[in-house]
Design a protein around this motif. Structure first.
Motif, short mmCIF file in Angstrom:
data_model
loop_
_atom_site.label_atom_id
_atom_site.label_comp_id
_atom_site.label_asym_id
_atom_site.label_seq_id
_atom_site.Cartn_x
_atom_site.Cartn_y
_atom_site.Cartn_z
N VAL A 6 12.88 4.57 1.42
CA VAL A 6 12.86 6.02 1.56
C VAL A 6 14.16 6.53 0.96
CG1 VAL A 6 12.74 7.97 3.12
CG2 VAL A 6 11.48 5.88 3.66
N GLY A 7 14.08 7.05 -0.27
CA GLY A 7 15.30 7.41 -0.99
C GLY A 7 16.10 6.15 -1.27
N SER A 8 17.36 6.17 -0.94
CA SER A 8 18.20 5.00 -1.14
C SER A 8 18.19 4.07 0.07
CB SER A 8 19.64 5.43 -1.41
OG SER A 8 20.14 6.18 -0.31
N ALA A 9 17.54 4.48 1.17
CA ALA A 9 17.50 3.67 2.38
C ALA A 9 16.27 2.78 2.39
CB ALA A 9 17.50 4.57 3.62
N ARG A 10 16.28 1.78 3.25
CA ARG A 10 15.12 0.91 3.45
C ARG A 10 14.82 0.84 4.93
NH1 ARG A 10 11.50 -1.97 1.17
NH2 ARG A 10 12.31 -1.27 -0.84
N LEU A 11 13.54 1.09 5.28
CA LEU A 11 13.07 1.03 6.65
C LEU A 11 12.23 -0.22 6.84
CD1 LEU A 11 11.88 4.74 7.09
CD2 LEU A 11 14.16 3.80 7.55
N GLY A 14 14.28 -1.15 12.03
CA GLY A 14 15.62 -1.06 11.48
C GLY A 14 15.69 -0.19 10.25
N ILE A 15 16.90 0.23 9.93
CA ILE A 15 17.16 1.01 8.73
C ILE A 15 18.42 0.46 8.07
CG2 ILE A 15 18.41 2.75 10.08
CD1 ILE A 15 17.56 4.80 7.95
N GLU A 16 18.38 0.34 6.74
CA GLU A 16 19.52 -0.11 5.95
C GLU A 16 19.86 0.96 4.93
OE1 GLU A 16 21.07 -3.97 3.35
OE2 GLU A 16 18.93 -3.72 3.80
N VAL A 73 0.86 -1.18 0.00
CA VAL A 73 0.00 0.00 0.00
C VAL A 73 0.90 1.23 0.00
CG1 VAL A 73 -1.79 1.28 1.21
CG2 VAL A 73 -1.80 -1.23 1.26
N ALA A 74 0.78 2.05 -1.03
CA ALA A 74 1.55 3.29 -1.14
C ALA A 74 3.04 3.04 -0.97
CB ALA A 74 1.05 4.30 -0.11
N GLY A 75 3.54 1.97 -1.58
CA GLY A 75 4.95 1.66 -1.53
C GLY A 75 5.42 0.97 -0.27
N VAL A 76 4.50 0.67 0.65
CA VAL A 76 4.84 -0.01 1.90
C VAL A 76 4.38 -1.47 1.80
CG1 VAL A 76 4.52 -0.09 4.40
CG2 VAL A 76 4.58 2.12 3.21
#
Length: 639
Positions: free
Chosen positions: A417-422, A459-461, A386-389
């Motif tokens: 989110v940009g180049s990161a992944r949550l 987490g964030i990558e 949903v909405a990219g999530v």
């Protein structure tokens, strides 16, 4: 942690003999088309998974030549390994600080935790890396998909699938402490039927299980035979798979850790048998079903006759048998951008045990008569974007014949989110009392209730220089209704009771970087807090901080090298040699391992492994010994 990261990490440990490592160190970035099954029970891209997940590749484990899997688990974030002795000792994993029994271990989806052990945990010391295709580790409460015991997470050991053609192999290794490792097998597919066979023998002269000194000088030997068979058959509308794994282990053991714990003639043995038959069918487009019938049988025993030349005339024996039978009917429905998983499971655990000690003081027995407990469960899970999530939402109800229902649920999300992944996940879990905790005539409590938990992680990558990435995870979990072994201070009667709760929290971090096409670096760190909320004390054997770092050099030539450092921080433990069993502090464990491999041609590899290069004396559990510097030379033949 992301699967892609752990594939690189596992490769760094091995010296780089697997194709995954070569791809990782030569890849300009860390984008891998990795598919994971355990986290959602459906094949799912790593980028869509909200839970913290690791994967260990079986080829990398075999390249290491490890005797058991515990060695490789120490490098992963969140894994606190406990070893009461080296090869001849028992071992377990405190995932994120939970109890040993809070980790559910599966082989091809079949539970292999020992139902007759006091807590129902799994002994890692008797499972080798042979015939394993990969291991998937999912952290956090996973009872929504897997039911009881999955409070801290799940480890799913997946056996090697057949490969096209005919591929035989032979792996031989020998080295320090009179160690001999041998494995042979083959894999192939003929006329739509695939077969993989693996047989292995491992033995070690060993060291004293009780730490050397103070009369502990006898080397405790260990040996194991294991075999695995997998057959896959393509059908007109599906696929039929059958797997079976069996092992026999024999140990020399000691009475306890610490001074005077040595025993020259105490022995233990263990037989493991695990099998499953799975029928996978596609009913129509977008609708698949899978029926699995499987089980495990764990039979172990011990024998300690009168010690020669001793004034102690005590002799003991024990026999323990636990079985688990499982039937599951699983459905996956892909519909309008959703992936729905639903299923029903039926499980029955049985167990019995007998322990006897005979001496001039009389005869003491601690027997559990044949007992069983059964459960049935329904689960439902929906995966939708949903909405990219990428969202995963699920729920489950387990019903036990003796103490009612246990509902659990889970929500997970992953997004870029940009180049990161949550990513984020929150879920509940539970663990049913074990057969021993409920039915032991001396210590059992039929009124026990299930342990329950709620936990979350986030987490964030972030990519680094298009050649690596950094990932940080924060987690927290509360486990209530904890089952403890309690002794009444007035009557001195001991039994299992529901008492108190624990708080688990911490940080997990991982970084990896390919400096060039031939040099790779990685590091991981875990900061762990595990506290008994009733007493405010730290839980024993959980390190405050663990650190691992490795480097591999793999040029285009046939030579590759690796070096790995790990530090396990300070921990609390108990001195169990004599009452009142005081709390003691364990010094940090600092180890340096290395490896050199020569690929002589497409079918021949030579390997030199070095463990504990600095000849440190690590203490994993108070009073138990550990091996010093060791060197192993191996040869691998493959077609």
């Amino acid at each position: 942690m992301r699967v892609t990261a752990c594939l690189l990490t596992a490769g760094l440990l091995t010296g780089g003999t697997g194709s995954e490592l070569l791809a990782a160190t030569q890849q300009p970035d860390y984008t891998f088309p990795t598919i994971i099954v355990t986290a959602t029970r459906t094949p799912t891209s790593a980028d869509e998974i909200g839970s913290s997940v690791s994967v260990i590749n079986g080829e990398d484990l075999r390249a290491q030549g490890v005797t058991t899997l515990l060695e490789s688990l120490t490098y992963l974030p969140g894994m606190a390994v406990s070893r009461a002795g080296e090869a001849a000792g028992t071992g377990g994993v405190y995932l994120r600080g939970g109890k040993l029994e809070h980790l559910l271990v599966l082989v091809d989806g079949i539970a292999v935790n020992d139902p007759i052990s006091p807590g129902g945990s799994f002994d890692w010391s008797t499972i080798s890396a042979d015939a394993i295709e990969r291991i998937e580790i999912v952290r956090g409460p996973q009872s929504t998909l897997y039911g009881s015991d999955a409070i801290a997470g799940v480890v799913n050991i997946i056996t090697r699938a057949p490969t096209a053609g005919f591929s035989p192999w032979l792996d031989l290794e020998s080295g320090s402490y009179r160690t001999v490792n041998a494995s042979a097998g083959f894999s192939g597919i003929v006329s739509g039927t695939g077969v993989t066979v693996d047989i292995s023998r491992r033995e070690m002269g060993g060291i004293s299980t009780a730490v050397e000194g103070d009369g502990n000088d006898e080397a405790d030997a260990w040996s194991m035979w294991s075999g695995a068979l997998r057959i896959d058959r393509e059908l007109k509308a599906g696929r039929l798979s059958a797997t079976v794994r069996a092992s026999r282990s024999d140990f020399d053991i000691d009475d306890w850790g610490g001074p005077g714990g040595d025993d020259p003639n105490a022995t233990s043995w263990k037989n493991d048998l695990t099998g499953a038959i799975t029928l996978h069918r596609q009913l129509k487009e977008g609708w698949e079903q899978q029926l699995t019938i499987g089980g495990s049988r764990i039979h172990r025993g011990l024998r300690d006759p009168i010690d020669p030349g001793s004034t102690d005339d005590a002799q003991t024996s024990g026999d323990y048998l636990g079985t688990t039978q499982n039937v599951e009917w699983h459905h996956t429905l892909s519909l309008r951008g959703q992936r729905i998983a639903a299923g029903v499971t039926l499980e029955r655990q049985q167990g019995r045990s007998r322990y006897e000690s005979v001496s001039t003081w009389g005869t003491f027995t601690n027997d559990v008569p044949e007992a069983s407990q059964s459960s049935a469960a329904l689960y439902l899970q929906d995966q939708i974007t949903v909405a990219g999530v990428a969202l995963t939402i699920g729920g489950r109800i387990d019903s036990y014949t003796d103490y009612g229902m246990q509902p659990t649920g889970r929500v997970a999300a992953s997004t870029g989110v940009g180049s990161a992944r949550l990513r984020f996940s929150v879920g509940t879990g539970f663990r049913a009392p074990s057969i021993y905790q409920r039915f032991s005539p001396d210590y059992g409590n039929s009124s026990l209730e299930a342990e329950t938990s709620t936990g979350w992680d986030a987490g964030i990558e972030v990519p680094v220089m298009q050649r690596g990435s950094v990932e940080i995870t924060r987690y927290r979990q509360e486990i209530g209704n904890l089952i403890d072994f309690v002794t009444d201070e007035v009557t001195w009667v001991s039994s299992y009771r529901n008492r108190g709760s624990v708080r688990l929290a911490g940080w997990e971090g991982e970084a990896r970087l390919a400096l060039s096409g031939s040099v790779g670096l990685d590091a991981s760190v875990t900061i762990m807090e595990a506290v008994d909320e009733r007493t405010g004390e730290d839980l024993v054997r959980r390190p405050d901080m663990s650190l691992s770092a490795g480097v591999i050099y793999r040029p285009e030539s046939s030579l590759s090298t690796s070096l790995r450092f790990r530090r396990i921080g300070t921990r609390k433990d108990r001195d169990l040699s004599a009452p009142p069993y005081p709390i003691v502090d364990l010094d940090p464990v600092v180890l340096l391992d290395g490896e050199v491999s020569w690929q002589l041609d497409d079918s021949l590899l030579l390997r030199l492994r070095m463990r504990n290069i600095t000849d440190a004396s690590p203490v994993w559990v108070w009073g138990y010994g550990s091996m010093g510097r060791s060197i192993y030379l191996g040869i691998v033949l493959r077609r």
